[in-house]
Write a protein that holds these residues in place. Structure first.
Motif, mmCIF file in Angstrom:
data_model
loop_
_atom_site.group_PDB
_atom_site.id
_atom_site.type_symbol
_atom_site.label_atom_id
_atom_site.label_comp_id
_atom_site.label_asym_id
_atom_site.label_seq_id
_atom_site.Cartn_x
_atom_site.Cartn_y
_atom_site.Cartn_z
ATOM 1 N N ALA A 79 1.016 8.005 -5.449
ATOM 2 C CA ALA A 79 0.367 7.974 -4.137
ATOM 3 C C ALA A 79 -0.301 9.300 -3.823
ATOM 4 O O ALA A 79 -0.177 9.832 -2.723
ATOM 5 N N GLY A 80 -1.029 9.819 -4.794
ATOM 6 C CA GLY A 80 -1.764 11.056 -4.582
ATOM 7 C C GLY A 80 -2.864 10.872 -3.546
ATOM 8 O O GLY A 80 -3.321 9.756 -3.281
ATOM 9 N N CYS A 99 5.484 -0.268 -2.104
ATOM 10 C CA CYS A 99 5.865 0.966 -2.769
ATOM 11 C C CYS A 99 7.328 0.893 -3.194
ATOM 12 O O CYS A 99 8.106 0.113 -2.651
ATOM 13 N N ALA A 100 7.647 1.676 -4.171
ATOM 14 C CA ALA A 100 9.019 1.819 -4.657
ATOM 15 C C ALA A 100 9.151 3.253 -5.150
ATOM 16 O O ALA A 100 8.152 3.976 -5.268
ATOM 17 N N PHE A 101 10.359 3.658 -5.435
ATOM 18 C CA PHE A 101 10.594 5.016 -5.908
ATOM 19 C C PHE A 101 11.132 4.989 -7.334
ATOM 20 O O PHE A 101 11.757 4.011 -7.742
ATOM 21 N N LEU A 156 2.600 1.282 -5.357
ATOM 22 C CA LEU A 156 2.656 2.737 -5.440
ATOM 23 C C LEU A 156 4.077 3.225 -5.701
ATOM 24 O O LEU A 156 5.025 2.781 -5.054
ATOM 25 N N ILE A 157 4.183 4.124 -6.646
ATOM 26 C CA ILE A 157 5.440 4.787 -6.973
ATOM 27 C C ILE A 157 5.170 6.280 -6.796
ATOM 28 O O ILE A 157 4.616 6.920 -7.683
ATOM 29 N N ALA A 171 2.695 6.586 0.493
ATOM 30 C CA ALA A 171 3.115 5.285 -0.057
ATOM 31 C C ALA A 171 3.720 4.404 1.032
ATOM 32 O O ALA A 171 3.424 3.208 1.120
ATOM 33 N N ILE A 172 4.541 4.982 1.874
ATOM 34 C CA ILE A 172 5.162 4.224 2.961
ATOM 35 C C ILE A 172 4.091 3.772 3.956
ATOM 36 O O ILE A 172 4.112 2.636 4.432
#
Length: 124
Positions: free
Chosen positions: A42-43, A84-86, A59-60, A73-74
């Motif tokens: 998520a740059g 999004c996820a981490f 997006l990670i 991302a959020i």
């Protein structure tokens, strides 16, 4: 096609015959215009381009000391532009499958944000 960012060292050579790896370059417009969706970090520039081209994304966020990709991302997910996820999320695959299943429901919109510095939105 997988476009590798300038800072990653991932090796995808044996992933599949249907995947082409491309090193990040300045002229990504053609790739974005033809993308059905994007999987990425998520740059700042990535998120701006996703919004500009109205592309849903999974997006990670990368871990950076000076760039809070998690917030972007959020924000992206909260506004129904994608999910999004981490990296350390045990449900990453499950969340990605949910993303694919609901792909047509994500509606990234350039109009309300296009040309606006997205970073300022997070501090309002």
């Amino acid at each position: 096609k997988i476009i590798l960012g300038p800072y990653n060292n991932y090796k995808f050579e044996n992933l599949t015959k249907n995947v082409e790896c491309i090193t990040s370059c300045a002229k990504l417009d053609g790739f974005y215009k033809n993308a059905k969706f994007v999987i990425g970090e998520a740059g700042y520039h990535t998120v701006q381009e996703l919004l500009q081209y109205q592309i849903p994304a999974f997006l990670i966020p990368g871990e950076r000391r000076i760039d809070n990709q998690e917030i972007r991302a959020i924000y992206f997910q909260k506004n129904n532009f994608g999910l999004c996820a981490f990296y350390n999320d045990r449900n990453l695959v499950k969340i990605f499958k949910k993303f694919l299943k609901n792909l047509s429901s994500f509606k990234p919109e350039a109009s309300p944000i296009n040309g606006v510095d997205i970073e300022r939105l997070f501090h309002d």
